[in-house]
Design a protein around this motif. Structure first.
Motif, PDB file in Angstrom:
ATOM      1  N   LYS A 440       0.875  -1.375  -0.112  1.00  0.00           N
ATOM      2  CA  LYS A 440       0.184  -0.066  -0.062  1.00  0.00           C
ATOM      3  C   LYS A 440       0.903   1.276   0.054  1.00  0.00           C
ATOM      4  O   LYS A 440       0.474   2.306  -0.530  1.00  0.00           O
ATOM      5  CB  LYS A 440      -1.135  -0.079   1.229  1.00  0.00           C
ATOM      6  N   VAL A 441       1.789   1.174   0.635  1.00  0.00           N
ATOM      7  CA  VAL A 441       2.805   2.330   0.762  1.00  0.00           C
ATOM      8  C   VAL A 441       3.477   2.830  -0.506  1.00  0.00           C
ATOM      9  O   VAL A 441       3.332   4.006  -1.053  1.00  0.00           O
ATOM     10  CB  VAL A 441       3.947   2.194   1.875  1.00  0.00           C
ATOM     11  N   VAL A 442       3.798   1.704  -1.400  1.00  0.00           N
ATOM     12  CA  VAL A 442       4.455   1.844  -2.413  1.00  0.00           C
ATOM     13  C   VAL A 442       3.498   2.349  -3.494  1.00  0.00           C
ATOM     14  O   VAL A 442       3.595   3.216  -4.202  1.00  0.00           O
ATOM     15  CB  VAL A 442       5.189   0.255  -3.083  1.00  0.00           C
ATOM     16  N   GLU A 443       2.235   1.815  -3.424  1.00  0.00           N
ATOM     17  CA  GLU A 443       1.029   2.134  -4.454  1.00  0.00           C
ATOM     18  C   GLU A 443       0.790   3.696  -4.147  1.00  0.00           C
ATOM     19  O   GLU A 443       0.627   4.513  -5.080  1.00  0.00           O
ATOM     20  CB  GLU A 443      -0.007   1.464  -4.187  1.00  0.00           C
ATOM     21  N   GLU A 444       0.905   4.238  -2.993  1.00  0.00           N
ATOM     22  CA  GLU A 444       0.442   5.734  -2.818  1.00  0.00           C
ATOM     23  C   GLU A 444       1.604   6.313  -3.170  1.00  0.00           C
ATOM     24  O   GLU A 444       1.285   7.446  -3.765  1.00  0.00           O
ATOM     25  CB  GLU A 444       0.093   5.705  -1.204  1.00  0.00           C
ATOM     26  N   TYR A 445       2.865   5.942  -3.067  1.00  0.00           N
ATOM     27  CA  TYR A 445       3.908   6.843  -3.724  1.00  0.00           C
ATOM     28  C   TYR A 445       3.785   7.184  -4.939  1.00  0.00           C
ATOM     29  O   TYR A 445       3.914   8.194  -5.578  1.00  0.00           O
ATOM     30  CB  TYR A 445       5.347   6.256  -3.181  1.00  0.00           C
ATOM     31  N   VAL A 446       3.611   6.119  -5.823  1.00  0.00           N
ATOM     32  CA  VAL A 446       3.220   5.993  -7.134  1.00  0.00           C
ATOM     33  C   VAL A 446       2.202   6.776  -7.573  1.00  0.00           C
ATOM     34  O   VAL A 446       2.350   7.738  -8.693  1.00  0.00           O
ATOM     35  CB  VAL A 446       3.156   4.527  -7.861  1.00  0.00           C
ATOM     36  N   TYR A 447       0.971   6.757  -6.946  1.00  0.00           N
ATOM     37  CA  TYR A 447      -0.158   7.466  -7.044  1.00  0.00           C
ATOM     38  C   TYR A 447       0.122   8.927  -6.898  1.00  0.00           C
ATOM     39  O   TYR A 447      -0.237   9.892  -7.903  1.00  0.00           O
ATOM     40  CB  TYR A 447      -1.458   7.011  -6.245  1.00  0.00           C
ATOM     41  N   ASP A 448       0.893   9.340  -6.033  1.00  0.00           N
ATOM     42  CA  ASP A 448       1.340  10.801  -5.790  1.00  0.00           C
ATOM     43  C   ASP A 448       1.995  11.147  -6.869  1.00  0.00           C
ATOM     44  O   ASP A 448       1.881  12.606  -7.292  1.00  0.00           O
ATOM     45  CB  ASP A 448       1.884  10.878  -4.484  1.00  0.00           C
TER      46      ASP A 448
END
Length: 466
Positions: A440-448
């Motif tokens: 989830k942390v990696v996904e949110e970095y990418v989305y940002d």
């Protein structure tokens, strides 16, 4: 003469201050709410009054200033304690938590209330564990409880003969649209397991867990029991194909897609401008709530078709007309929930879970904001596919009744490994739910980063056309 391109200016975020930039993240204030006595120990639970709750078609995510994101200015973040846990925002106001955010429950005077965990599951095989902290137990004199057959006794906790102090829990998973003011399994958005007789519940219908003629689980789930749910979902490519078929056929119902639909994705005009082509698309506005920063987003809300699934009637004035055709939602092939109690397999209560990608999930508030219309026009609205903001999926969800308390396993280690899952857990074919936060942390970095790149492009287009 070339036609001038029309660009709708995006809503720019309010710049942050130096004070915002220097503010450190801290755990929200915990206000003592209730003390639960489960017969073995006392559990202090707290409320979090200084946080916004997800409701009325909006949801909230913590954010912080980010100087490296020069267009969106803010990035998603989280609040302590970090890791998977019960959500600060996604729970009924009457559901209280402990300091570690792993225990959740209600006061002994409250009816059914629910809460979801902070991180959802979208694909793959994940093992979720719950421990019952307060609920059904032995009678106070230590004697075994012999179940009565009357309907009244089915609602009474064995440790008490008084229905007014009965404590119960339900455990399961649910989508974002599931009601938090009702037990998991109440509607079509959730799948639950009752503590009484370990029955499965979906669409408010309870039944025994069977495989063939064998009844796998008919004993009560009691205080101290560890309940494991192996949740298996198909990969996102398969799910996207199902959504694509629904969009091509302009239907909210099951498109009767085969398990192996081939590698073609539809190319209707609706499909080309939907999340199928765009991918994850977020619309988040940074706001301040009681001096703290949050992203405000549109939430997914229940649809009329799913409401008819629970109550298949249409009301005309004072008349209720039964639906001629029952709505059949799209299902996820090869999806299932397998139940384990104290490490022992207790059958497969649910298979072919309902699909959650749009158009199976709707953001009706977002539609109203972008295109206000009369009630009549909304009812006659053409087929619309909403965005996928990355938060769709199935979330661990539990419900408490009159002092029921449940603990979720937030670690990356399994409390009680079922024998048949040991090899899969060791190889990573099945992962503990506690590991989901890493992804989830990696996904949110990418989305940002994607959000910032897209908005910088829109800023340049807007500036060039001024």
């Amino acid at each position: 003469m070339a036609k001038k391109q029309r660009v709708i200016p995006r809503l720019k975020p309010v710049p942050y201050t130096l004070a915002d930039l220097s503010t450190s993240l801290r755990q929200p204030q915990l206000v003592p709410a209730t003390v639960i006595n489960n017969g073995r120990s006392q559990i202090q639970l707290y409320s979090t009054p200084d946080l916004p709750n997800n409701k009325r078609g909006f949801k909230y995510v913590p954010c912080r200033p980010n100087p490296y994101l020069d267009s969106v200015l803010y990035s998603t973040t989280d609040l302590p304690p970090y890791g998977v846990r019960w959500s600060y925002f996604d729970r009924s106001p009457e559901m209280f938590v402990d300091q570690n955010m792993t225990f959740v429950g209600t006061q002994e005077s409250d009816g059914w209330r629910s809460t979801r965990a902070s991180v959802g599951i979208r694909e793959g095989s994940w093992y979720i564990e719950y421990r019952i902290i307060s609920g059904i137990g032995e009678m106070e004199n230590g004697d075994n409880f012999e179940r009565q057959t009357s309907e009244l006794s089915r609602s009474v906790t064995p440790m008490h003969s008084n229905i007014s102090i009965a404590s119960h829990v339900r455990l399961g998973i649910a989508r974002r649209e599931a009601s938090l003011e009702a037990p998991v399994g109440f509607d079509g958005y959730g799948y639950g397991i009752r503590d009484i007789s370990c029955e499965k519940v979906h669409l408010s219908r309870r039944s025994e867990i069977k495989e063939g003629d064998n009844v796998y689980c008919n004993d009560d789930l009691k205080i101290g029991d560890v309940v494991g749910l192996l949740v298996e979902l198909p990969d996102m490519k398969t799910q996207t194909k199902i959504a694509s078929s629904m969009i091509d056929r302009k239907t909210l119902a099951d498109p009767h897609l085969e398990t192996d639909p081939g590698d073609g994705i539809g190319h209707s005009s609706t499909n080309q401008h939907s999340f199928i082509e765009k991918g994850i698309e977020r619309e988040m506005i940074p706001i301040k709530y009681k001096s703290e920063l949050f992203f405000e987003e549109y939430e997914y809300t229940s649809s009329k078709s799913m409401e008819h699934l629970l109550n298949p009637v249409t009301v005309f004035g004072e008349r209720a007309i039964p639906d001629k055709e029952k709505f059949q939602p799209a299902k996820l092939p090869n999806s299932s929930i397998t139940l384990f109690v104290n490490g022992k397999r207790k059958g497969v209560p649910f298979e072919n879970l309902f699909a959650f990608l749009p158009p199976a999930s709707e953001q009706r508030m977002a539609r109203s904001a972008s295109k206000p219309s009369s009630k009549k026009n909304r009812e006659e609205e053409s087929f619309i596919v909403d965005r996928d903001d990355g938060e769709l999926g199935y979330y661990p969800m539990v419900s408490s009744f009159r002092g029921g308390v449940v603990e979720i396993n937030a670690s990356g280690e399994v409390w009680q490994k079922p024998e048949e899952l040991k090899e899969k857990l060791a190889k990573g074919a099945v992962r503990p739910y506690g590991d989901r936060v890493k992804y989830k942390v990696v996904e949110e970095y990418v989305y940002d980063l994607v959000d910032n790149a897209v908005n910088k492009y829109l800023d340049r287009k807007e500036y060039a056309l001024q």
